[in-house]
Design a protein around this motif. Structure first.
Motif, mmCIF file in Angstrom:
data_model
loop_
_atom_site.group_PDB
_atom_site.id
_atom_site.type_symbol
_atom_site.label_atom_id
_atom_site.label_comp_id
_atom_site.label_asym_id
_atom_site.label_seq_id
_atom_site.Cartn_x
_atom_site.Cartn_y
_atom_site.Cartn_z
ATOM 1 N N MET A 1 0.846 -1.185 0.000
ATOM 2 C CA MET A 1 0.000 0.000 0.000
ATOM 3 C C MET A 1 0.886 1.242 0.000
ATOM 4 S SD MET A 1 -2.970 0.960 2.762
ATOM 5 C CE MET A 1 -3.640 -0.690 2.601
ATOM 6 N N ASP A 2 0.793 2.037 -1.092
ATOM 7 C CA ASP A 2 1.658 3.206 -1.172
ATOM 8 C C ASP A 2 0.815 4.471 -1.278
ATOM 9 O OD1 ASP A 2 0.954 3.754 -3.949
ATOM 10 O OD2 ASP A 2 2.178 2.008 -4.449
ATOM 11 N N HIS A 3 1.483 5.589 -1.207
ATOM 12 C CA HIS A 3 0.814 6.887 -1.284
ATOM 13 C C HIS A 3 1.574 7.781 -2.268
ATOM 14 C CE1 HIS A 3 -0.509 5.262 2.640
ATOM 15 N NE2 HIS A 3 -1.642 5.858 2.339
ATOM 16 N N ASP A 4 1.827 7.246 -3.463
ATOM 17 C CA ASP A 4 2.618 7.972 -4.442
ATOM 18 C C ASP A 4 1.956 9.279 -4.870
ATOM 19 O OD1 ASP A 4 4.434 5.946 -4.317
ATOM 20 O OD2 ASP A 4 3.797 4.960 -6.174
ATOM 21 N N THR A 5 0.625 9.270 -5.002
ATOM 22 C CA THR A 5 -0.072 10.491 -5.408
ATOM 23 C C THR A 5 0.054 11.565 -4.344
ATOM 24 O OG1 THR A 5 -1.661 9.150 -6.649
ATOM 25 C CG2 THR A 5 -2.264 11.426 -6.222
ATOM 26 N N VAL A 6 -0.096 11.166 -3.091
ATOM 27 C CA VAL A 6 0.077 12.122 -1.992
ATOM 28 C C VAL A 6 1.527 12.603 -1.952
ATOM 29 C CG1 VAL A 6 -0.038 12.464 0.498
ATOM 30 C CG2 VAL A 6 -1.777 11.084 -0.645
ATOM 31 N N ARG A 7 2.459 11.678 -2.133
ATOM 32 C CA ARG A 7 3.888 12.036 -2.030
ATOM 33 C C ARG A 7 4.273 13.090 -3.057
ATOM 34 N NH1 ARG A 7 7.786 10.471 0.715
ATOM 35 N NH2 ARG A 7 6.630 8.698 1.574
ATOM 36 N N VAL A 9 2.605 15.520 -3.991
ATOM 37 C CA VAL A 9 2.101 16.826 -3.568
ATOM 38 C C VAL A 9 2.621 17.208 -2.190
ATOM 39 C CG1 VAL A 9 0.009 18.145 -3.023
ATOM 40 C CG2 VAL A 9 0.017 16.542 -4.947
ATOM 41 N N ASP A 10 2.648 16.230 -1.278
ATOM 42 C CA ASP A 10 2.950 16.526 0.125
ATOM 43 C C ASP A 10 3.761 15.383 0.727
ATOM 44 O OD1 ASP A 10 2.960 17.180 2.835
ATOM 45 O OD2 ASP A 10 0.930 18.010 2.774
ATOM 46 N N PRO A 11 5.079 15.392 0.560
ATOM 47 C CA PRO A 11 5.912 14.299 1.076
ATOM 48 C C PRO A 11 5.804 14.109 2.585
ATOM 49 C CG PRO A 11 7.145 15.661 -0.469
ATOM 50 C CD PRO A 11 5.864 16.387 -0.192
ATOM 51 N N ASP A 12 5.596 15.194 3.318
ATOM 52 C CA ASP A 12 5.511 15.073 4.776
ATOM 53 C C ASP A 12 4.312 14.225 5.186
ATOM 54 O OD1 ASP A 12 7.761 16.666 5.138
ATOM 55 O OD2 ASP A 12 6.587 18.517 5.178
ATOM 56 N N ILE A 13 3.160 14.492 4.568
ATOM 57 C CA ILE A 13 1.976 13.704 4.875
ATOM 58 C C ILE A 13 2.153 12.272 4.389
ATOM 59 C CG2 ILE A 13 -0.485 13.389 4.364
ATOM 60 C CD1 ILE A 13 0.048 15.563 6.404
ATOM 61 N N ALA A 14 2.737 12.092 3.218
ATOM 62 C CA ALA A 14 2.979 10.739 2.713
ATOM 63 C C ALA A 14 3.849 9.943 3.671
ATOM 64 C CB ALA A 14 3.618 10.798 1.331
ATOM 65 N N ASP A 15 4.875 10.594 4.206
ATOM 66 C CA ASP A 15 5.739 9.918 5.173
ATOM 67 C C ASP A 15 4.941 9.481 6.402
ATOM 68 O OD1 ASP A 15 7.968 10.218 3.582
ATOM 69 O OD2 ASP A 15 8.747 11.977 4.652
ATOM 70 N N ALA A 16 4.082 10.386 6.879
ATOM 71 C CA ALA A 16 3.287 10.071 8.072
ATOM 72 C C ALA A 16 2.311 8.932 7.795
ATOM 73 C CB ALA A 16 2.533 11.310 8.555
ATOM 74 N N LEU A 17 1.683 8.940 6.619
ATOM 75 C CA LEU A 17 0.740 7.884 6.282
ATOM 76 C C LEU A 17 1.425 6.534 6.178
ATOM 77 C CD1 LEU A 17 -1.431 9.689 3.565
ATOM 78 C CD2 LEU A 17 -2.057 9.234 5.943
ATOM 79 N N GLU A 18 2.573 6.514 5.532
ATOM 80 C CA GLU A 18 3.292 5.249 5.393
ATOM 81 C C GLU A 18 3.829 4.771 6.744
ATOM 82 O OE1 GLU A 18 6.126 5.589 2.243
ATOM 83 O OE2 GLU A 18 4.588 6.025 0.738
ATOM 84 N N ALA A 19 4.236 5.730 7.570
ATOM 85 C CA ALA A 19 4.696 5.351 8.912
ATOM 86 C C ALA A 19 3.550 4.775 9.731
ATOM 87 C CB ALA A 19 5.298 6.571 9.620
ATOM 88 N N GLU A 20 2.346 5.295 9.549
ATOM 89 C CA GLU A 20 1.189 4.773 10.284
ATOM 90 C C GLU A 20 0.853 3.359 9.838
ATOM 91 O OE1 GLU A 20 -2.126 4.267 12.766
ATOM 92 O OE2 GLU A 20 -0.285 5.457 12.880
#
Length: 415
Positions: A1-7, A9-20
């Motif tokens: 499960m990745d968040h490439d679309t979020v990344r 635009v917003d790498p900080d949020i993507a990092d937090a989502l992947e960390a969660e």
């Protein structure tokens, strides 16, 4: 499960989502009100419906362009009716607490009297705590569990109702490990001509699967969360008879909310469909089996459980008899360091602050979603007991952390 679309635009949020996602994968979620929804539910909740305002109800919206929103909400309603046997269902409340608010708005006037279980005995903030909107706008009296047995003291509840003469009695709880006797509470309500609201926020899934008696048809109102044991999209709902349907709907909108969160309602609909399958009934049964296994092993390890066990998805440990100098917060923090996430909790006859209480609450819904068996839950119980015995021993925490790692690898979350 990745968040490439979020990344992008917003790498900080993507990092937090992947960390969660990593945190959930690598730890054991034992907070009794938490679960892991399916990827289908998450997909629905992240859908284009987040863009759509749909004030009103299916076929009766204030705005145009709601034909697909109507389809989604009606499916959620119809599936909820089938799951819980209700005549009327409102799936728009944003949370269980707001579902409760809708009932208060529909059925009570400011200053009316509410009788509910004390927070320290397993009740909920939205049932009448002084810091909550309920405590500010209504006169609240509270009943309790028997300190010795840990069960709701139904006789004392009845006596309190006769003396207090409430306009509404609330049943259904946040930290109560036993099946609720809805009929006995309804009898107390009937005796004083009070309304009865049953809050099944924690046990929606157990009720849907027949693992817990259904209060629909007994209580005047049934409220619940849709993301705990039912494992659907996050939010709340109100179930009632047709005689209250219009009042409830008006209480939700325009009474307390504007546009419904249609993407969340889509998640509710998907989760409800999943709950209508035989596989879900098997899941709910295993939740209870796992909780019983957890409870039995904790007792074998010398820990005392409120009420001496469980009928539901959770256990409530009273640390005072076995570990009088250890608080629930001590254990919560040590367990989290080792990869087990649960919460400190008050217990009947609480002698400490609710911010640093004498108990811990542990649930099995999320573990069961991952495929944990009764044997796995006995292993988890041993981990908990080891940490309770030595919350500051780094060697013990390391050993428990290693066991947690083995269990999470054995039961991956999102493959």
């Amino acid at each position: 499960m990745d968040h490439d679309t979020v990344r992008a635009v917003d790498p900080d949020i993507a990092d937090a989502l992947e960390a969660e996602i990593g945190r959930q994968q690598d730890t054991l979620a034992m907070i009794a009100s938490e679960n892991h929804v399916s990827e289908a539910v998450m997909d629905a909740q992240s859908s284009a419906l987040t863009n759509k305002y749909a004030e009103g109800y299916p076929g009766k919206r204030y705005y145009g362009g709601c034909e697909h929103a109507d389809t989604v909400e009606q499916l959620a309603i119809d599936r909820a009716k089938e799951l819980w046997g209700a005549e009327h269902v409102n799936v728009q409340p944003h949370s269980g607490s707001q579902a409760n608010m809708a009932v208060y708005i529909a059925a009570l006037e400011p200053g009316d009297k509410i009788l509910s279980l004390s927070l320290t005995h397993g009740g909920h903030l939205s049932h009448g705590h002084h810091a909550n909107f309920v405590g500010e706008h209504f006169e609240v009296e509270q009943y309790e569990c028997d300190d010795d047995s840990g069960y709701v003291d139904y006789e004392a509840l009845h006596e309190t109702a006769e003396a207090f003469e409430p306009d509404m009695i609330i049943s259904g709880y946040s930290a109560y490990p036993r099946e609720v006797e809805w009929e006995r509470i309804q009898a107390a309500a009937d005796a004083v001509d009070a309304l009865h609201m049953a809050d099944i926020a924690h046990i929606t899934g157990l009720v849907a699967a027949g693992e817990h008696e259904n209060p629909v048809g007994i209580a005047d109102f049934v409220t619940g969360s849709t993301h705990k044991t039912i494992r659907a999209g996050r939010g709340g709902m109100v179930l009632c008879g047709e005689e209250w349907a219009d009042d409830i709907d008006k209480a939700v909108i325009p009474g307390m909310q504007g546009g419904p969160l249609m993407h969340n309602i889509a998640g509710k609909a998907v989760g409800f469909k999943e709950a209508l399958t035989p596989e879900f009934d098997e899941y709910a049964s295993q939740v209870v089996v796992n909780a019983e296994a957890l409870a039995e092993r904790l007792q074998e390890r010398g820990l005392e459980l409120v009420s001496g066990g469980t009928d539901t998805h959770l256990v409530l440990v009273d640390l005072r008899p076995s570990h009088p100098d250890t608080t629930g917060k001590d254990v919560e923090e040590a367990l989290e360091e080792a990869g087990i996430v649960l919460n400190a909790n008050t217990v009947p006859g609480e002698t400490r602050s609710p911010f640093n209480p004498s108990g811990i609450r542990a649930g099995t819904p999320a573990l069961t979603t991952r495929g944990f068996t009764a044997s796995d839950c006995q292993t988890v119980a041993d981990c908990i007991a080891d940490v309770v015995d030595s919350p500051e021993d780094e060697a013990v925490l390391a050993e428990v952390s290693e066991t947690v790692g083995e269990l999470t690898e054995k039961h991956p979350l999102y493959e």
